[in-house]
Design an enzyme around this catalytic site. Structure first.
Site, PDB file in Angstrom:
ATOM      1  N   LYS A  14     -10.978  -3.967  19.259  1.00  0.00           N
ATOM      2  CA  LYS A  14      -9.588  -4.411  19.180  1.00  0.00           C
ATOM      3  C   LYS A  14      -8.865  -4.059  20.717  1.00  0.00           C
ATOM      4  O   LYS A  14      -7.733  -4.252  20.913  1.00  0.00           O
ATOM      5  CB  LYS A  14      -8.528  -3.593  18.296  1.00  0.00           C
ATOM      6  CG  LYS A  14      -8.911  -3.612  16.719  1.00  0.00           C
ATOM      7  CD  LYS A  14      -7.982  -3.369  15.996  1.00  0.00           C
ATOM      8  CE  LYS A  14      -8.294  -3.398  14.520  1.00  0.00           C
ATOM      9  NZ  LYS A  14      -7.097  -3.505  13.590  1.00  0.00           N
TER      10      LYS A  14
ATOM     11  N   PRO B  50      -2.549 -12.041  10.359  1.00  0.00           N
ATOM     12  CA  PRO B  50      -2.795 -11.822  11.962  1.00  0.00           C
ATOM     13  C   PRO B  50      -3.088 -10.175  12.146  1.00  0.00           C
ATOM     14  O   PRO B  50      -2.385  -9.421  11.572  1.00  0.00           O
ATOM     15  CB  PRO B  50      -1.711 -12.233  12.744  1.00  0.00           C
ATOM     16  CG  PRO B  50      -0.650 -12.358  11.866  1.00  0.00           C
ATOM     17  CD  PRO B  50      -1.327 -12.322  10.353  1.00  0.00           C
TER      18      PRO B  50
ATOM     19  N   ASN C 153       0.807  -1.106   0.039  1.00  0.00           N
ATOM     20  CA  ASN C 153      -0.113   0.021  -0.081  1.00  0.00           C
ATOM     21  C   ASN C 153       0.700   1.393   0.031  1.00  0.00           C
ATOM     22  O   ASN C 153       2.112   1.002   0.031  1.00  0.00           O
ATOM     23  CB  ASN C 153      -0.808  -0.306   1.068  1.00  0.00           C
ATOM     24  CG  ASN C 153      -0.187  -0.141   2.456  1.00  0.00           C
ATOM     25  OD1 ASN C 153       0.605   0.935   2.805  1.00  0.00           O
ATOM     26  ND2 ASN C 153      -0.344  -1.255   3.246  1.00  0.00           N
TER      27      ASN C 153
ATOM     28  N   LYS D 216       9.014 -17.094 -10.667  1.00  0.00           N
ATOM     29  CA  LYS D 216       8.327 -16.005 -11.162  1.00  0.00           C
ATOM     30  C   LYS D 216       7.062 -16.598 -12.067  1.00  0.00           C
ATOM     31  O   LYS D 216       7.260 -17.340 -12.888  1.00  0.00           O
ATOM     32  CB  LYS D 216       9.062 -15.051 -12.101  1.00  0.00           C
ATOM     33  CG  LYS D 216       8.192 -13.999 -12.648  1.00  0.00           C
ATOM     34  CD  LYS D 216       9.305 -13.272 -13.397  1.00  0.00           C
ATOM     35  CE  LYS D 216       8.378 -11.924 -14.201  1.00  0.00           C
ATOM     36  NZ  LYS D 216       9.262 -11.457 -15.207  1.00  0.00           N
TER      37      LYS D 216
HETATM   38  O1  C5P Z   1      -8.452  -2.614  11.073  1.00  0.00           O
HETATM   39  P1  C5P Z   1      -7.640  -1.554  10.518  1.00  0.00           P
HETATM   40  O2  C5P Z   1      -6.533  -1.976   9.624  1.00  0.00           O
HETATM   41  O3  C5P Z   1      -8.235  -0.382  10.193  1.00  0.00           O
HETATM   42  O4  C5P Z   1      -6.817  -0.758  12.086  1.00  0.00           O
HETATM   43  C1  C5P Z   1      -6.005  -0.084  11.989  1.00  0.00           C
HETATM   44  C2  C5P Z   1      -5.130  -0.394  13.243  1.00  0.00           C
HETATM   45  O5  C5P Z   1      -4.647  -1.601  13.446  1.00  0.00           O
HETATM   46  C3  C5P Z   1      -3.788   0.388  13.285  1.00  0.00           C
HETATM   47  O6  C5P Z   1      -3.120   0.471  14.467  1.00  0.00           O
HETATM   48  C4  C5P Z   1      -3.080  -0.636  12.590  1.00  0.00           C
HETATM   49  O7  C5P Z   1      -1.326  -0.593  12.756  1.00  0.00           O
HETATM   50  C5  C5P Z   1      -3.348  -1.828  13.301  1.00  0.00           C
HETATM   51  N1  C5P Z   1      -3.284  -3.311  12.494  1.00  0.00           N
HETATM   52  C6  C5P Z   1      -2.381  -4.240  12.936  1.00  0.00           C
HETATM   53  N2  C5P Z   1      -2.649  -5.541  12.240  1.00  0.00           N
HETATM   54  C7  C5P Z   1      -3.281  -5.559  11.146  1.00  0.00           C
HETATM   55  C8  C5P Z   1      -4.134  -4.702  10.625  1.00  0.00           C
HETATM   56  C9  C5P Z   1      -4.087  -3.500  11.621  1.00  0.00           C
HETATM   57  O8  C5P Z   1      -1.686  -4.113  13.891  1.00  0.00           O
HETATM   58  N3  C5P Z   1      -3.081  -6.938  10.581  1.00  0.00           N
END
Ligand code: C5P
Length: 402
Positions: free
Chosen positions: A344, A307, A210, A289
């Site tokens: 979370k 995760p 991204n 590849k």
């Molecule tokens: O669910 P979302 O990706 O929008 O949540 C954002 C928050 O969760 C951020 O703090 C990001 O660093 C954390 N995150 C994480 N592991 C993931 C996805 C998001 O720690 N797999």
């Protein structure tokens, strides 16, 4: 009033009209107990005399790299080591450019290179020169390297223009110095921060990722360090230099970030999940590849969920750190942020609207509101560096309440 007793401030003056304010600045610093050693560039002496600066600082002004007498009393290297803070005010576009390029072509730039003291830069120049992309990039470079950028203010300029580029007023600079030397609330605390994107391999040459630049996470690391914390920065693939004194752990994939985060979370007081972790990764990574086929225009990649790093940290039952997440949203920012805070199990969440142009991903500024259970604090729109400091100050308030 004696807020700066024993603090050694090296005041570097370059050649801008705002240099005339340096006499006042020096007096106010000395009034508060600071020792001020003035260093002037050749151009600075066209705007204010060394005699004036010597009179107000009570010390001979240093202005030459090649002066045997000055070198005999305090060499430029001793001078560089002497300072607790290097304050460059006014810092002209030229001085900023030379520092950005790492030049040492006069006493002041040499001192900047030779000093490991914190450096504050107070830009002062015509608004068009300040807004010039070269100056903006140079300032961003200095900031990224850990220099503090104090100002500029906006308003009427000596040349008659109106806009950003005025040096902060002497008292504002004094306040900045006082804040800099004020007790550091995170001394004795440790903070681990995830930053940047992750890369999820498809085959040996391709990946899914991204647009995260890592700038916010690196700004948080800098702020945490400046407030006295021990900082570990777990960085995905980004083109940024870690601030001085920060321990950096480089990772590529979400799984690697997860492993590093869980390892470090249990030994740190605060965990900040600022990384834009890929939600999914390809189910399997091809050994070779993947070749284009002539008989089929479709290509399917099966994905599996990564995760959730921060949620795993927040559910630790032993040695759980104070856990802070980020929510980058394009709509209903508050509702989604509060949902994430609860879902979370976070202690705090920093929410920003990434749909606003010039804000969020890849930009140097952001607008953030911090939420916790039962409270919120809008931090407004500012540079990521300033917001990083505000976020860490909010975290530190919660740590002391706990
Ligand atoms: O669910 P979302 O990706 O929008 O949540 C954002 C928050 O969760 C951020 O703090 C990001 O660093 C954390 N995150 C994480 N592991 C993931 C996805 C998001 O720690 N797999």
């Amino acid at each position: 009033m004696q807020t700066l007793v024993g603090k050694k401030i090296l005041l570097g003056i370059s050649g801008g009209i705002a240099a005339y304010k340096c006499a006042e600045l020096t007096r106010r610093l000395i009034e508060r107990g600071a020792e001020v050693q003035v260093v002037m560039t050749k151009a600075a002496k066209e705007f204010i005399t060394p005699l004036t600066m010597q009179a107000v600082s009570g010390r001979p002004v240093s202005d030459s790299l090649l002066d045997p007498a000055a070198e005999a009393s305090m060499s430029h290297i001793e001078l560089a080591k002497w300072a607790d803070l290097v304050l460059l005010a006014p810092a002209t576009a030229d001085l900023i450019a030379r520092m950005s390029a790492g030049m040492g072509n006069d006493l002041l730039t040499t001192l900047v290179l030779a000093s490991d003291a914190p450096i504050a830069v107070s830009p002062a120049m015509n608004q068009q020169m300040y807004l010039n992309v070269a100056t903006q990039e140079n300032i961003a470079t200095l900031s990224r390297r850990g220099m503090m950028i104090w100002g500029p203010a906006a308003g009427e300029q000596a040349c008659g223009d109106i806009g950003p580029g005025r040096m902060l007023e002497p008292m504002q600079l004094v306040e900045k110095c006082e804040a800099f030397f004020a007790p550091k609330p995170l001394i004795g605390k440790s903070v681990v921060i995830t930053a940047g994107p992750t890369r999820e391999a498809i085959d040996p040459v391709r990946y899914i990722s991204n647009h995260s630049s890592g700038k916010m996470g690196f700004a948080l690391a800098l702020a945490a360090r400046q407030l006295g914390a021990d900082v570990t920065l777990i960085a995905g693939p980004v083109a940024l230099t870690a601030p001085q004194g920060v321990k950096r752990v480089d990772v590529i994939s979400a799984q690697q970030m997860y492993d590093a985060a869980l390892e470090h979370a249990v030994t740190h007081d605060v965990f900040i999940g600022c990384a834009a972790v890929a939600d999914y990764r390809p189910l399997s990574v091809a050994d070779q590849k993947i070749k284009k086929t002539t008989d089929n225009d479709d290509m399917q990649i099966s994905m599996i969920k990564n995760p959730d790093i921060i949620a795993s940290v927040a559910t630790l039952t032993e040695s759980r750190p104070f856990t802070v997440g980020f929510a980058a949203e394009t709509q209903e920012v508050e509702a989604y942020a509060l949902d994430k805070l609860q879902r979370k199990n976070l202690d705090m969440i920093c929410a920003n609207d990434v749909s606003v142009e010039g804000q969020g991903f890849n930009s140097d500024s952001n607008a953030i509101t911090v939420y916790w259970k039962g409270g919120q604090k809008p931090l407004g729109s500012a540079t990521k560096t300033d917001l990083g400091r505000e976020i860490l100050l909010s975290i530190s308030e919660h740590l002391t309440q706990a």
